[in-house]
Design a protein around this motif. Structure first.
Motif, PDB file in Angstrom:
ATOM      1  N   TRP A 187      28.074  37.955  44.838  1.00 55.20           N
ATOM      2  CA  TRP A 187      28.223  38.584  43.523  1.00 55.20           C
ATOM      3  C   TRP A 187      29.587  39.265  43.480  1.00 55.20           C
ATOM      4  O   TRP A 187      29.825  40.251  44.169  1.00 55.20           O
ATOM      5  N   VAL A 188      30.483  38.725  42.676  1.00 54.05           N
ATOM      6  CA  VAL A 188      31.817  39.276  42.499  1.00 54.05           C
ATOM      7  C   VAL A 188      31.823  40.041  41.180  1.00 54.05           C
ATOM      8  O   VAL A 188      31.614  39.453  40.117  1.00 54.05           O
ATOM      9  N   ASP A 189      32.048  41.342  41.272  1.00 51.31           N
ATOM     10  CA  ASP A 189      32.020  42.216  40.096  1.00 51.31           C
ATOM     11  C   ASP A 189      33.437  42.721  39.837  1.00 51.31           C
ATOM     12  O   ASP A 189      33.985  43.486  40.637  1.00 51.31           O
ATOM     13  N   VAL A 190      34.024  42.304  38.708  1.00 53.95           N
ATOM     14  CA  VAL A 190      35.363  42.724  38.317  1.00 53.95           C
ATOM     15  C   VAL A 190      35.217  43.784  37.235  1.00 53.95           C
ATOM     16  O   VAL A 190      34.620  43.523  36.190  1.00 53.95           O
ATOM     17  N   GLN A 191      35.788  44.949  37.493  1.00 52.87           N
ATOM     18  CA  GLN A 191      35.651  46.076  36.571  1.00 52.87           C
ATOM     19  C   GLN A 191      37.029  46.439  36.034  1.00 52.87           C
ATOM     20  O   GLN A 191      37.855  46.989  36.744  1.00 52.87           O
ATOM     21  N   GLY A 192      37.235  46.105  34.758  1.00 50.17           N
ATOM     22  CA  GLY A 192      38.515  46.391  34.123  1.00 50.17           C
ATOM     23  C   GLY A 192      39.240  45.118  33.723  1.00 50.17           C
ATOM     24  O   GLY A 192      39.131  44.079  34.391  1.00 50.17           O
ATOM     25  N   LEU A 193      40.000  45.205  32.629  1.00 53.07           N
ATOM     26  CA  LEU A 193      40.720  44.045  32.087  1.00 53.07           C
ATOM     27  C   LEU A 193      42.195  44.370  31.862  1.00 53.07           C
ATOM     28  O   LEU A 193      42.810  43.835  30.947  1.00 53.07           O
ATOM     29  N   GLY A 194      42.760  45.219  32.717  1.00 54.90           N
ATOM     30  CA  GLY A 194      44.099  45.724  32.451  1.00 54.90           C
ATOM     31  C   GLY A 194      45.238  44.989  33.106  1.00 54.90           C
ATOM     32  O   GLY A 194      46.374  45.457  33.039  1.00 54.90           O
ATOM     33  N   SER A 195      45.002  43.841  33.741  1.00 55.64           N
ATOM     34  CA  SER A 195      46.074  43.100  34.409  1.00 55.64           C
ATOM     35  C   SER A 195      45.934  41.617  34.105  1.00 55.64           C
ATOM     36  O   SER A 195      44.986  40.967  34.552  1.00 55.64           O
ATOM     37  N   GLU A 196      46.886  41.078  33.381  1.00 53.16           N
ATOM     38  CA  GLU A 196      46.858  39.645  33.067  1.00 53.16           C
ATOM     39  C   GLU A 196      47.053  38.814  34.317  1.00 53.16           C
ATOM     40  O   GLU A 196      46.426  37.754  34.474  1.00 53.16           O
ATOM     41  N   ASP A 197      47.914  39.272  35.231  1.00 52.82           N
ATOM     42  CA  ASP A 197      48.169  38.516  36.457  1.00 52.82           C
ATOM     43  C   ASP A 197      46.906  38.395  37.302  1.00 52.82           C
ATOM     44  O   ASP A 197      46.555  37.304  37.776  1.00 52.82           O
ATOM     45  N   VAL A 198      46.200  39.500  37.488  1.00 60.07           N
ATOM     46  CA  VAL A 198      44.981  39.478  38.298  1.00 60.07           C
ATOM     47  C   VAL A 198      43.930  38.578  37.654  1.00 60.07           C
ATOM     48  O   VAL A 198      43.250  37.797  38.341  1.00 60.07           O
ATOM     49  N   LEU A 199      43.803  38.645  36.348  1.00 58.38           N
ATOM     50  CA  LEU A 199      42.781  37.846  35.670  1.00 58.38           C
ATOM     51  C   LEU A 199      43.109  36.357  35.742  1.00 58.38           C
ATOM     52  O   LEU A 199      42.212  35.519  35.903  1.00 58.38           O
ATOM     53  N   LYS A 200      44.382  35.997  35.611  1.00 57.99           N
ATOM     54  CA  LYS A 200      44.745  34.586  35.722  1.00 57.99           C
ATOM     55  C   LYS A 200      44.534  34.072  37.142  1.00 57.99           C
ATOM     56  O   LYS A 200      44.073  32.935  37.341  1.00 57.99           O
ATOM     57  N   ARG A 201      44.853  34.874  38.135  1.00 59.67           N
ATOM     58  CA  ARG A 201      44.594  34.468  39.515  1.00 59.67           C
ATOM     59  C   ARG A 201      43.096  34.341  39.771  1.00 59.67           C
ATOM     60  O   ARG A 201      42.642  33.446  40.503  1.00 59.67           O
ATOM     61  N   LEU A 202      42.333  35.219  39.160  1.00 61.03           N
ATOM     62  CA  LEU A 202      40.881  35.122  39.285  1.00 61.03           C
ATOM     63  C   LEU A 202      40.380  33.821  38.657  1.00 61.03           C
ATOM     64  O   LEU A 202      39.466  33.175  39.181  1.00 61.03           O
ATOM     65  N   GLY A 203      40.980  33.441  37.531  1.00 62.88           N
ATOM     66  CA  GLY A 203      40.606  32.187  36.899  1.00 62.88           C
ATOM     67  C   GLY A 203      40.905  30.986  37.780  1.00 62.88           C
ATOM     68  O   GLY A 203      40.140  30.019  37.802  1.00 62.88           O
ATOM     69  N   LYS A 204      42.011  31.029  38.527  1.00 58.48           N
ATOM     70  CA  LYS A 204      42.335  29.917  39.427  1.00 58.48           C
ATOM     71  C   LYS A 204      41.375  29.866  40.604  1.00 58.48           C
ATOM     72  O   LYS A 204      40.964  28.783  41.039  1.00 58.48           O
ATOM     73  N   VAL A 205      41.002  31.034  41.120  1.00 58.31           N
ATOM     74  CA  VAL A 205      40.089  31.061  42.266  1.00 58.31           C
ATOM     75  C   VAL A 205      38.740  30.450  41.890  1.00 58.31           C
ATOM     76  O   VAL A 205      38.171  29.651  42.640  1.00 58.31           O
ATOM     77  N   PHE A 206      38.227  30.793  40.715  1.00 64.17           N
ATOM     78  CA  PHE A 206      36.905  30.317  40.301  1.00 64.17           C
ATOM     79  C   PHE A 206      36.976  29.073  39.417  1.00 64.17           C
ATOM     80  O   PHE A 206      35.947  28.649  38.884  1.00 64.17           O
ATOM     81  N   SER A 207      38.181  28.517  39.257  1.00 65.92           N
ATOM     82  CA  SER A 207      38.374  27.290  38.451  1.00 65.92           C
ATOM     83  C   SER A 207      37.817  27.474  37.044  1.00 65.92           C
ATOM     84  O   SER A 207      37.070  26.625  36.525  1.00 65.92           O
ATOM     85  N   LEU A 208      38.173  28.564  36.424  1.00 67.69           N
ATOM     86  CA  LEU A 208      37.709  28.848  35.077  1.00 67.69           C
ATOM     87  C   LEU A 208      38.567  28.114  34.058  1.00 67.69           C
ATOM     88  O   LEU A 208      39.797  28.079  34.173  1.00 67.69           O
ATOM     89  N   HIS A 209      37.913  27.558  33.067  1.00 69.55           N
ATOM     90  CA  HIS A 209      38.639  26.919  31.973  1.00 69.55           C
ATOM     91  C   HIS A 209      39.446  27.977  31.223  1.00 69.55           C
ATOM     92  O   HIS A 209      39.036  29.141  31.132  1.00 69.55           O
ATOM     93  N   GLU A 210      40.595  27.578  30.688  1.00 67.85           N
ATOM     94  CA  GLU A 210      41.450  28.544  30.009  1.00 67.85           C
ATOM     95  C   GLU A 210      40.750  29.187  28.815  1.00 67.85           C
ATOM     96  O   GLU A 210      40.988  30.360  28.488  1.00 67.85           O
ATOM     97  N   LEU A 211      39.861  28.450  28.148  1.00 71.52           N
ATOM     98  CA  LEU A 211      39.126  29.034  27.031  1.00 71.52           C
ATOM     99  C   LEU A 211      38.070  30.033  27.511  1.00 71.52           C
ATOM    100  O   LEU A 211      37.762  30.998  26.809  1.00 71.52           O
ATOM    101  N   VAL A 212      37.525  29.787  28.700  1.00 69.58           N
ATOM    102  CA  VAL A 212      36.575  30.746  29.272  1.00 69.58           C
ATOM    103  C   VAL A 212      37.284  32.053  29.574  1.00 69.58           C
ATOM    104  O   VAL A 212      36.793  33.145  29.253  1.00 69.58           O
ATOM    105  N   LEU A 213      38.458  31.966  30.180  1.00 74.12           N
ATOM    106  CA  LEU A 213      39.220  33.169  30.495  1.00 74.12           C
ATOM    107  C   LEU A 213      39.622  33.898  29.219  1.00 74.12           C
ATOM    108  O   LEU A 213      39.634  35.135  29.168  1.00 74.12           O
ATOM    109  N   GLU A 214      39.922  33.144  28.167  1.00 75.30           N
ATOM    110  CA  GLU A 214      40.266  33.777  26.886  1.00 75.30           C
ATOM    111  C   GLU A 214      39.069  34.526  26.314  1.00 75.30           C
ATOM    112  O   GLU A 214      39.211  35.643  25.794  1.00 75.30           O
ATOM    113  N   ASP A 215      37.892  33.926  26.395  1.00 75.53           N
ATOM    114  CA  ASP A 215      36.693  34.607  25.899  1.00 75.53           C
ATOM    115  C   ASP A 215      36.393  35.873  26.697  1.00 75.53           C
ATOM    116  O   ASP A 215      35.899  36.864  26.151  1.00 75.53           O
ATOM    117  N   ILE A 216      36.683  35.850  27.991  1.00 74.14           N
ATOM    118  CA  ILE A 216      36.410  37.014  28.829  1.00 74.14           C
ATOM    119  C   ILE A 216      37.345  38.167  28.489  1.00 74.14           C
ATOM    120  O   ILE A 216      36.927  39.327  28.422  1.00 74.14           O
TER     121      ILE A 216
END
Length: 388
Positions: A88-117
């Protein structure tokens, strides 16, 4: 990677809240949508200036053991994603675009999924991908003083052996009982797969509405007593605010019913049939919350009607009192007007009682008798005082 002793990060960030306190307080705001400009390419991320820096926490467990760690980078999740345990990976906070994009690459998230998040708030929904399920819900928690609630978006990504949760704020979540159950091995959660963990998180989010609604039930009872006994302008403001807050609760819970229903009805290889049975219980709780919200909204609307009726009754009481006073003084004004005329007592044919020694006291006796008789008559009719 560093181990942490607490089950929940206590990083203090004051989230936006729904409040109802002072008269000088600003008006309640509805959702402040954080969306990209029209024409922006898909996957554009809009980071709020007030958003806190993401903190990443991981709980990895199986039937015999559970560990909790705080991750310094998203890439540290890789070893856990390929393990046989549940992560269970719990990410708390949305204040860094770099961290969120790297998180998307780690979990292979679709770009639209990351946008919705990231671009919040989104309407609660469920979207299926090849090896993932995206679940977006709204989580509410009561304020410390019990006057209002916090509302934030929670995104869940369900994988084969992991659950990724992304919270809008780093505090005021309802997941602490789930963390306790995992670390203390309570129930069957550590013997189940990731889909059961996703169900437990969804169930905690839905059940989090009940304490908030209990607070609103108490506030409505207090308002009902205030409206009946002593309604004021402040009472009207309280009714308006509570109606707006209940509207926000309604907007948060209604779409979640459809989202949970889609998890139950749509076949997904990531969700077992047994877990769907538990999700049906979540759906029932959602329906109960909706019924309570609608009931409280009707009560708030009825309070407005009661307030207007109380105001009208108060006005009628004042008018009745003034009417009684006017009615009593009308005959007195007539008597005083007659005897207040300038008479020439030397001319015959004048009023004989003008020369009577007891004329003045008899005049007063007459006026008092008329006043007393009228007041007694109004009292017997029930017009003088309000019935208890």
């Amino acid at each position: 990677m560093t181990c942490f002793s607490m089950l929940h990060n206590p990083a203090r960030f004051k989230p936006s809240s729904i409040e109802n306190d002072s008269e000088n307080e600003e008006e309640l705001e509805f959702y402040d949508f954080n969306e990209p400009e029209p024409g922006s390419p898909p996957g554009t991320l809009i980071i709020d200036e007030d958003a806190s820096i993401p903190n990443i926490f991981l709980i990895d467990y199986h039937a015999e053991e559970a560990i909790g760690v705080q991750l310094a980078t998203p890439e540290e999740c890789f070893p856990y994603l390929d393990s046989q345990s549940v992560s269970w990976v719990d990410v708390q906070g949305l204040g860094s675009e770099d961290v969120l994009k790297r998180l998307g690459k780690v979990f292979s998230l679709h770009e639209l999924v990351l946008e919705d998040i990231v671009n919040i708030p989104q309407r609660p929904k469920v979207e299926s991908f090849e090896d993932q399920e995206l679940i977006i819900l709204h989580m509410v928690t009561s304020r410390e003083d019990g006057r209002g609630f916090y509302d934030e978006q929670v995104s869940l990504i369900l994988g084969k052996n992991y659950v990724l949760t992304v919270q809008e704020e780093p505090e005021n979540d309802v997941f602490e009982p789930i963390r306790q159950r995992i670390h203390r091995n309570r129930g069957v959660i550590r013997s189940q797969r990731a889909d059961y963990l996703a169900y437990a998180l969804i169930d905690a989010i839905v059940d989090g509405f009940f304490p908030v609604l209990e607070d609103y039930g108490e506030r409505l009872e207090d308002l009902q007593d205030e409206v009946v006994e002593k309604p004021t302008r402040q009472t009207l403001d309280k009714i308006h605010k509570i109606k707006r807050e209940l509207l926000l609760l309604r907007r948060a819970i209604w779409p979640q019913r459809d989202a949970i229903n889609s998890l139950i009805r749509e076949e997904s290889p990531l969700i077992d049939r047994e877990v769907r049975v538990f999700l049906r219980d979540c759906y029932d709780h959602t329906v109960q919350v909706i019924d309570m919200v609608e009931t409280y909204r009707e009560l708030a609307a009825n309070l407005m009607d009661i307030y207007l009726s109380s105001l009208s009754n108060s006005t009628n009481e004042i008018m009745r009192f003034l009417t009684v006073i006017s009615t009593v003084f009308i005959p007195l004004t007539f008597v005083a007007g007659v005897y207040g005329m300038n008479f020439d007592t030397s001319v015959a044919g004048n009023m004989p009682e003008l020369k009577m020694p007891l004329g003045y006291p008899l005049c007063w006796l007459l006026m008092l008798s008329i006043s007393g008789g009228l007041l007694f008559y109004f009292w017997k009719k029930g017009w003088l005082f309000s019935p208890k």
